[in-house]
Design a protein around this motif. Structure first.
Motif, mmCIF file in Angstrom:
data_model
loop_
_atom_site.group_PDB
_atom_site.id
_atom_site.type_symbol
_atom_site.label_atom_id
_atom_site.label_comp_id
_atom_site.label_asym_id
_atom_site.label_seq_id
_atom_site.Cartn_x
_atom_site.Cartn_y
_atom_site.Cartn_z
ATOM 1 N N LEU B 169 -79.221 -68.121 46.743
ATOM 2 C CA LEU B 169 -80.220 -67.152 46.287
ATOM 3 C C LEU B 169 -79.553 -66.029 45.499
ATOM 4 O O LEU B 169 -80.041 -65.600 44.457
ATOM 5 C CB LEU B 169 -80.966 -66.554 47.483
ATOM 6 C CG LEU B 169 -82.136 -67.357 48.006
ATOM 7 C CD1 LEU B 169 -82.611 -66.786 49.333
ATOM 8 C CD2 LEU B 169 -83.272 -67.385 46.999
ATOM 9 N N GLN B 173 -79.951 -65.125 41.587
ATOM 10 C CA GLN B 173 -80.397 -63.779 41.235
ATOM 11 C C GLN B 173 -79.456 -63.130 40.218
ATOM 12 O O GLN B 173 -79.905 -62.457 39.294
ATOM 13 C CB GLN B 173 -80.465 -62.917 42.508
ATOM 14 C CG GLN B 173 -81.199 -61.610 42.314
ATOM 15 C CD GLN B 173 -81.125 -60.749 43.558
ATOM 16 O OE1 GLN B 173 -80.089 -60.685 44.221
ATOM 17 N NE2 GLN B 173 -82.222 -60.096 43.870
ATOM 18 N N HIS B 251 -87.607 -71.902 46.330
ATOM 19 C CA HIS B 251 -87.870 -70.707 47.118
ATOM 20 C C HIS B 251 -88.316 -71.043 48.535
ATOM 21 O O HIS B 251 -88.027 -70.325 49.484
ATOM 22 C CB HIS B 251 -88.920 -69.827 46.426
ATOM 23 C CG HIS B 251 -88.312 -68.920 45.404
ATOM 24 N ND1 HIS B 251 -87.608 -67.797 45.734
ATOM 25 C CD2 HIS B 251 -88.280 -69.006 44.049
ATOM 26 C CE1 HIS B 251 -87.166 -67.205 44.637
ATOM 27 N NE2 HIS B 251 -87.563 -67.928 43.591
ATOM 28 N N ARG B 293 -86.937 -61.038 46.276
ATOM 29 C CA ARG B 293 -85.889 -61.913 45.741
ATOM 30 C C ARG B 293 -85.746 -61.726 44.236
ATOM 31 O O ARG B 293 -84.653 -61.783 43.678
ATOM 32 C CB ARG B 293 -86.235 -63.374 46.039
ATOM 33 C CG ARG B 293 -85.965 -63.766 47.483
ATOM 34 C CD ARG B 293 -86.381 -65.203 47.740
ATOM 35 N NE ARG B 293 -86.116 -65.584 49.127
ATOM 36 C CZ ARG B 293 -86.447 -66.759 49.635
ATOM 37 N NH1 ARG B 293 -87.053 -67.665 48.878
ATOM 38 N NH2 ARG B 293 -86.173 -67.044 50.883
ATOM 39 N N ASP B 300 -82.051 -62.147 49.505
ATOM 40 C CA ASP B 300 -83.164 -62.706 50.285
ATOM 41 C C ASP B 300 -83.981 -61.540 50.832
ATOM 42 O O ASP B 300 -83.441 -60.489 51.152
ATOM 43 C CB ASP B 300 -82.648 -63.573 51.429
ATOM 44 C CG ASP B 300 -83.720 -64.530 51.912
ATOM 45 O OD1 ASP B 300 -84.865 -64.420 51.415
ATOM 46 O OD2 ASP B 300 -83.422 -65.385 52.765
#
Lengths: 676, 328
Positions: B169, B173, B251, B293, B300
């Motif tokens: 994640l 990002q 997700h 997110r 997270d």
């Protein structure tokens, strides 16, 4: 949380535990030697020592009570709920009319008027026998002005272990149908639906047999699911309608009666037999011979238990009613009530394991089974914190205490106990509120009464002054000399403005002073203070009073306002009368004076009187103008007018008019005499 | 009263429900242990000790029966959830602080079981996440030995570099240059949402399905959460450009999504009471998770999203009731 979305049927499957009594015929208990009757919402018609016969009405009121057997009244005591009547049965079981009277043979009630049927039902003491015990006639009357579409006969009997209705249906289906027909006739319902759970096969068969010739009555078999017999559940299930908070079934065109109520209706109308017995289920593992049994109302629980081989050692819990909604019987010497449908003596293994109550984890199982779609977990939290507003918003009062939530609660919380406590609190608060409202209303009524009394007192006082004035003015006018005419008329027209210098010579002022002395008022020096002067003029006083009241009126509301308005109106009337009388008085005084002497002075006085009456009451102008006419005719005319008026007025105004009428008639007589 | 007898009794007690939840967490614990060594078991050890101790202390202070209340199992469930949320072999003092915060502050201070506003495990996790983020943002990529794990857990060593990595994640990002397809070329990403971690997610899913089958939770809440998470993820997904934040499926599987869906949002205490409000609660949580997110500096957002929506639960309930009262 399995049934997540809005369900048609909530509730839960429970083991029926009905097999021991299900297929048994209704037993009859031997005639007991003693009965204990709880009399609620009625006043006893008998005294201690009276001998009563079976079926004799022994209490009259919202719920009439009847002697279930013949015997002697041993005692009548007061209880919290009403009276407790003890009856020693004589063993003869003699009916009051040797046999129950019946004016309606089977199916004959169709010609009976609603009124007649209702009176009979009331006199027979029929109540809703499903549990609530609401008087049947009251229920019927309350729904009278609402169009009833569907009549639901509740034969669901969803509570485990209870089979009294089922047994009644199996044996009396035909009679029940007749009772239903009567109830249909009374409520003018187009549709009749009997709701029964699908596991009652024998009862369903009995109904089917009895319904062969009655196509209008539909038998609806519903799923066996607790609490399917709750009124709101049934209505939704059978008609698809939902009751909103505060709505009665009749508001959505539905009326529902218990099947036992239908049977009692049949007995009352067709057999002419009051409600003196009912069928109950006696079951539980501490009962040796479980059965359904017809018992007289008032039969002691002890007597019933003895007849059913009750094993006291095994019994852990003795209940009035079923295992879920029943209440604990603390005193086995109490009598069976009209609403009681079971006596359950639960043995050790039937008792809920003594699980300690643990914290609510808000799992929501309770709201999944709640037949009323409540949020029991929230109600618990709000109840614990006495959050009245939230309890009301979450419809606590809709809770029917079916205890389905308790059954599923993983934390073993006695939820219904909490709800009962919260309900008691709500009821208490409501009562307090009503009390406060009542006190407020009482205060307002008191204020209103006070205002009326004050107005009446005032009017009487004025009337007295008026009478005095009349008298003194007349005598004064009659006795004064020509030289004094001017002065005396001034006094008569404006008595309040008599100056103290005039008092010495003026007989009118003297008379007034005398009158004041008589009333206990100090003979004040009129020139020095204007207030007492004004007070002595009744018209001014009245005007003043009207003004005060009008100002007061703005601050008042409700009944008090009406009363004050009325008294203002009365006073205005009075004022008008008074002004009339003043005008008349002047004319009379003058005319008498004229008769006595100088025409010039008389003309002067007349003109003055006219001006005065003009100023006082424009309405009276016309009459004042006619003052120049023949005095006698005028007096006669005025008497006539006043007499006519007398008919229309009431209260103090009436008295005033009556008195002045009398005076005028006297004057008229005097005039006649003088002329002749 | 009815409670005097009521012969019918719930299928399960509250304590038994808790036991079922513990059981349902076992597949995830097992998978974590198989994939990354005994680090997660050590986490459980620390959090469990701390949670029970804190619970006992609080019960003692509240002057209620300690044993009777410890038996309800709620503290154990909190400890387990916390241990599974933390990276394997998290230093002991982090585990203990998180557990103490969870039990003492976010549960007992509110009045104990059933009274708390915030999910205790998530409150504890969020507290350490904002306090010592550097310890929590990197996850192991491979199993380590028992002694390594013990040293790590006791704070005597730190993960060797090649064993840890930022989570997928956080990679997604922070990615500015690579297409998502290229990212997925890396071993780290596995097939859907991270090598190894896909299996952990699967284990949580398995446990969740077990709870649904047992009738302890309803499938509606996880589904509502996934819908709430997927809808914005779907609209923001541009097919895999370098600024894309990943597909809806990514997700739903990545990070703490599975755990939250089946074990956190289904916590009845901190959820709404009304059934429709529960759906809104779960869906709203999903939306908030996505936006954290996408736009925050945290990779997270489960813990923060849950805590935020916890505060909104009474409001959601109220709105639902008002709408229903209006309809009626």
């Amino acid at each position: 949380m399995s049934p997540f979305f809005q369900r048609m049927v909530a509730g839960l499957k429970l083991p029926a535990s009905k097999s021991t009594t299900r297929d048994q015929a209704i037993a009859t208990l031997p005639l007991p030697s003693f009965l204990s009757l709880a009399i609620n919402a009625a006043e006893p018609l008998v005294k201690v020592g009276d001998h009563v016969l079976k079926g004799q009405k022994i209490a009259e009121g919202r719920i009439c009570a009847h002697a279930p057997s013949s015997g002697t009244v041993r005692a009548i005591s007061n209880t919290d709920e009403g009276y407790l009547l003890s009856l020693d049965c004589d063993g003869q079981d003699t009916w009051i009319d040797s046999e129950p009277v019946s004016s309606f043979t089977d199916w004959d009630f169709k010609n009976a008027s609603t009124r007649e049927l209702l009176i009979r039902l009331h006199d027979a003491g029929i109540i809703g026998m499903g549990g609530a015990g609401f008087p049947l006639t009251e229920k019927l009357l309350s729904a009278r002005n609402k169009p009833i579409e569907t009549l639901i006969i509740n034969a669901a009997e969803c509570e485990p272990m209870v089979t009294s209705d089922e047994a009644l249906i199996c044996e009396k289906a035909y009679e029940i149908i007749q009772g239903i027909k009567i109830l249909q006739q009374l409520s003018q319902a187009a549709n009749v639906v009997i709701a029964i759970e699908d596991d009652k096969t024998a009862a369903i068969a009995a109904f089917n047999a009895a319904l062969i010739n009655h196509n209008a009555i539909r038998l609806q078999i519903i799923e066996t699911r607790y609490p399917s017999g709750s009124e709101t559940q049934l209505i939704t299930m059978l008609t698809g309608k939902r009751l909103n908070a505060g709505q009665l079934p009749a508001d959505v065109g539905v009326l529902s009666h218990n099947v036992a109520t239908a049977f009692a209706t049949y007995q009352a109308i067709v057999l002419g037999r009051p409600l003196i017995s009912r069928v109950i289920t006696v079951a539980g593992s501490a009962i040796g011979k479980p059965c359904n049994m017809e018992v007289l109302i008032g039969t002691l629980i002890d007597t019933i238990l003895n007849a059913c081989s009750f094993n006291a050692d095994q019994c852990k819990s003795l209940l009035n009613g079923g295992p879920l909604t029943g209440s604990v019987i603390h005193d086995t010497s109490q009598g069976v009530r009209k609403t009681q449908h079971a006596v359950i003596a639960a043995g050790v293994h039937q008792l809920r394991r003594q699980m300690p109550e643990t914290a609510c984890i808000r799992c929501g199982h309770c709201s999944d089974v709640c037949p009323e779609n409540l949020l029991p977990q929230q109600l618990l939290a709000f109840g614990k914190s006495d959050n009245i507003a939230a309890l009301t918003q979450h419809r606590l009062t809709d809770c029917i205490e079916c205890a389905a939530c308790e059954v599923v609660c993983p934390s073993h919380i006695p939820l219904v106990d909490y709800y009962s406590a919260s309900k008691a609190l709500l009821a208490e608060l409501k009562q307090e509120q009503e009390k406060a409202q009542w006190a407020q209303a009482r205060f307002e009524r008191q204020q209103a009464r006070k205002a009326v009394l004050e107005a009446e007192k005032e009017a009487k006082r004025l009337a007295r002054t008026q009478a005095l004035l009349d008298k003194s003015a007349i005598s004064a006018a009659a006795s004064v000399s020509t030289e004094n005419i001017k002065q005396s008329t001034t006094a008569a027209t404006e008595p309040a403005q008599v100056t103290s210098t005039a008092v010495a010579d003026d007989p009118v002022a003297k008379a007034l002073a005398a009158a004041r002395a008589k009333r206990g008022e100090p003979a004040t020096d009129n020139t020095n203070s204007s207030q007492p002067i004004a007070k002595n003029d009744p018209a001014e006083l009245l005007k003043d009073r009207i003004h005060t009241l009008t100002t007061k009126l703005a601050t008042l509301e409700g009944p008090a306002k009406e009363v004050v308005e009325r008294s203002i109106a009365a006073m205005q009337e009075q004022l008008a009368t008074m002004q009339e009388q003043f005008a008349a008085l002047q004319t009379e005084t003058l005319s008498q004076a004229v008769e006595v002497d100088d025409p010039v002075a008389a003309a002067l006085a007349r003109a003055k009187a006219k001006r005065a009456s003009d100023a006082q009451a424009p309405v009276l102008n016309k009459e004042a103008e006619t003052a120049n006419l023949d005095e006698k005719a005028l007096l006669q005319k005025r008497i006539d007018t006043l007499q006519a008026k007398l008919e229309t007025v009431e209260g103090p105004a009436h008295d005033v008019i009556a008195r002045s009428l009398a005076t005028m008639q006297q004057q008229l007589l005097d005039l006649d005499k003088a002329q002749s | 009263m009815s409670s005097a007898m009521n012969p019918f009794i719930a299928k399960r007690s509250s304590a038994q429900i808790m036991q079922q939840v513990m059981l349902a967490l076992m597949p995830a614990l097992f998978t974590l242990t198989v994939l990354f060594g005994i680090g997660s078991l050590l986490n459980v050890f620390w959090t469990l000790c701390a949670a029970l101790l804190a619970e006992a202390l609080a019960l003692h202070l509240r002057k209620v029966s300690i044993l009777a209340h410890l038996k309800d199992g709620s503290a154990i469930v909190t400890a387990l959830l916390l241990a599974l949320a933390l990276p394997p072999a998290t230093p002991w003092w982090i585990c203990i602080s998180a557990a103490f915060f969870a039990i003492l502050i976010s549960k007992q201070a509110y009045g104990g079981l059933g009274q708390n506003l915030f999910n205790p495990a998530m409150a504890g996790y969020a507290m350490v996440l904002v306090s010592v983020p550097s310890y929590l943002l990197y996850f192991p990529t491979d199993a380590n030995t028992v002694s390594e794990a013990v040293q790590l857990s006791l704070g005597l060593a730190s993960w060797p570099d090649h064993y840890t990595s930022a989570t997928v994640l956080s990679v997604v990002q922070q990615n500015q240059s690579l297409m998502l397809d290229q990212l997925w070329q890396s071993e780290l990403f596995g097939k859907i949402a991270g090598a190894h971690y896909e299996w952990v997610a699967a284990a949580f899913l398995l446990g969740g399905i077990y709870l649904i089958v047992q009738g302890i939770i309803s499938w509606h809440i996880p589904v509502a959460f996934f819908v709430g998470l997927s809808v914005p993820a779907f609209f923001f997904y541009d097919g895999g450009s370098s600024v894309s934040s990943g597909s809806a499926l990514f997700h739903c599987v990545a990070g703490g999504s599975m755990m939250a869906a089946f074990f956190i949002l289904t916590d009845p205490v901190t959820n709404c009471a009304d059934r429709h409000a529960k759906l809104a609660f779960a869906a709203f949580s999903g939306v908030v998770v996505f936006f954290i997110r996408e736009y925050s500096s945290y990779p997270d957002g489960i813990a923060f999203a849950v805590l935020l929506v916890n505060t909104a639960a009474p409001l959601i309930d109220k709105i639902a009731l008002t709408i229903k009262a209006h309809k009626a």
